[in-house]
Design a protein around this motif. Structure first.
Motif: not given
Length: 366
Positions: A73-74, A77, A80, A83, A85-86, A89, A116
């Motif tokens: 996931l990191g 992000a 991407d 933004g 894809s945040r 989380f 975040l």
């Protein structure tokens, strides 16, 4: 624990993938970052699509898979530029709920919100006074709360379904046990009685074979009647699986007269008296008469047995009395216990006393 809603991660991955590709198409255009972005999302979809065994490492296996998911996931992000894809989380506290429970999920959700805010602090100067970033942070926090709530609802639903399945299994087991008990009562009350009657009549036929040929033949005929009656009742019991509290032989008085006649064999030891008007036949009274007469003939040593049936305003009363030796301290057998259960289902009662001889009294409401 198996996730009850495995489709949620895939839906989010697909939405973020479409949004990211659309942003790349109208902005900088597709490139290496877009390809990596799409590839990592596909890898995440594959990771969440399979069930990972936990038996080989009870704590390490789910923890390792969860850490790999967080790393991917990191990376998504980082690749991407839009933004979007945040939002992915929120899956971390959501999926953690199914593995480690609510406490870990809440702590992890708070950590994601704090992370975040930290990213905004490092990358965006004075973000805390810019409405769009405050809005993004609040919306992300709301998404985390909703994800945890959804996970909690899903877990409770799964637990409730498991409890329901357990309850249904218990109900099925109890129903099977009740049906076994009903069949056992039928076998005891019907076959047991008739086998006793057959034994009595055959003993009589054997005893009088050389002294009274006609009486011996009559006893054999009564034994044959009992055998045929037992066969008829077995067939009737097989045909019907429902409770028999309210159904019975057509004309209880006639059925009892027939029963006493064949069981007594003309000896005059058993007498029957019926008073009142019969409203409807009650099989439970017939079974009670069978039980009382069987015990009186087999165990009491009585020379006189009297059966009284009274049809009253509120119900019917059956009384079987003998002048035998009584039951003394003998424990209640299966037959009387089964009769009590029949009477309970019919809303009636049974009383057995032993002053001089034995008296069995049964009451059944209309």
């Amino acid at each position: 624990m198996t996730r009850p809603v495995p489709w949620i991660p895939s839906v989010l991955y697909g939405a973020v993938l479409l949004g990211g590709l659309y942003y790349a198409a109208i902005g900088p255009g597709p490139g290496v970052r877009s390809a990596g972005f799409a590839g990592l999302l596909c890898a995440l979809t594959v990771l969440d699509a399979r069930e990972w065994p936990v038996a080989s490492g009870a704590v390490f296996a789910p923890g390792a898979v969860f850490a790999l998911r967080a790393v991917l996931l990191g990376a998504v992000a980082a690749l991407d530029p839009s933004g979007l894809s945040r939002v992915l989380f929120v899956l971390l506290p959501f999926l953690a709920f199914f593995v480690w429970g609510r406490t870990v999920s809440v702590v992890l959700g708070a950590g994601c919100v704090a992370a975040l805010a930290g990213v905004f602090t490092v990358r965006v100067p004075h973000w805390e006074v810019r409405a769009e970033y405050i809005s993004d942070l609040l919306m992300f926090a709301l998404g985390v709360v909703l994800a945890i709530a959804m996970a909690a609802v899903a877990v409770r639903e799964q637990q409730a379904r498991a409890r329901l399945e357990g309850t249904l299994a218990q109900v099925a087991e109890l129903s099977a046990a009740r049906e076994r008990n009903r069949l056992a009562r039928d076998i005891h009350d019907s076959l047991g009685h008739h086998l006793t009657a057959i034994g009595i009549q055959l003993e009589k036929a054997e005893a009088f074979a050389s002294l009274d040929a006609a009486g011996s033949a009559q006893a054999v005929a009564h034994a044959r009647w009992s055998a045929n009656r037992a066969l008829d009742e077995v067939r009737a019991s097989v045909r019907t699986l429902g409770p028999e509290a309210g159904s019975g032989p057509a004309g209880l008085g006639r059925a009892l007269t027939d029963l006493v006649h064949h069981l007594d064999g003309g000896s005059g030891r058993i007498t029957l008296e019926v008073s009142g008007t019969e409203r409807r036949p009650l099989l439970v009274l017939y079974r009670a008469a069978q039980e009382g007469l069987t015990n009186a003939c087999r165990h009491s040593g009585a020379t006189q047995i009297r059966v009284d049936v009274a049809y009253e305003e509120q119900g019917a009363v059956l009384r079987v009395a003998d002048n035998g030796g009584g039951f003394g301290t003998a424990e209640e057998g299966f037959g009387l216990a089964g009769l009590r259960e029949r009477l309970r289902l019919a809303g009636g009662s049974v009383l057995r006393s032993s002053a001089t001889g034995t008296v069995l009294t049964v009451r059944v409401p209309w």
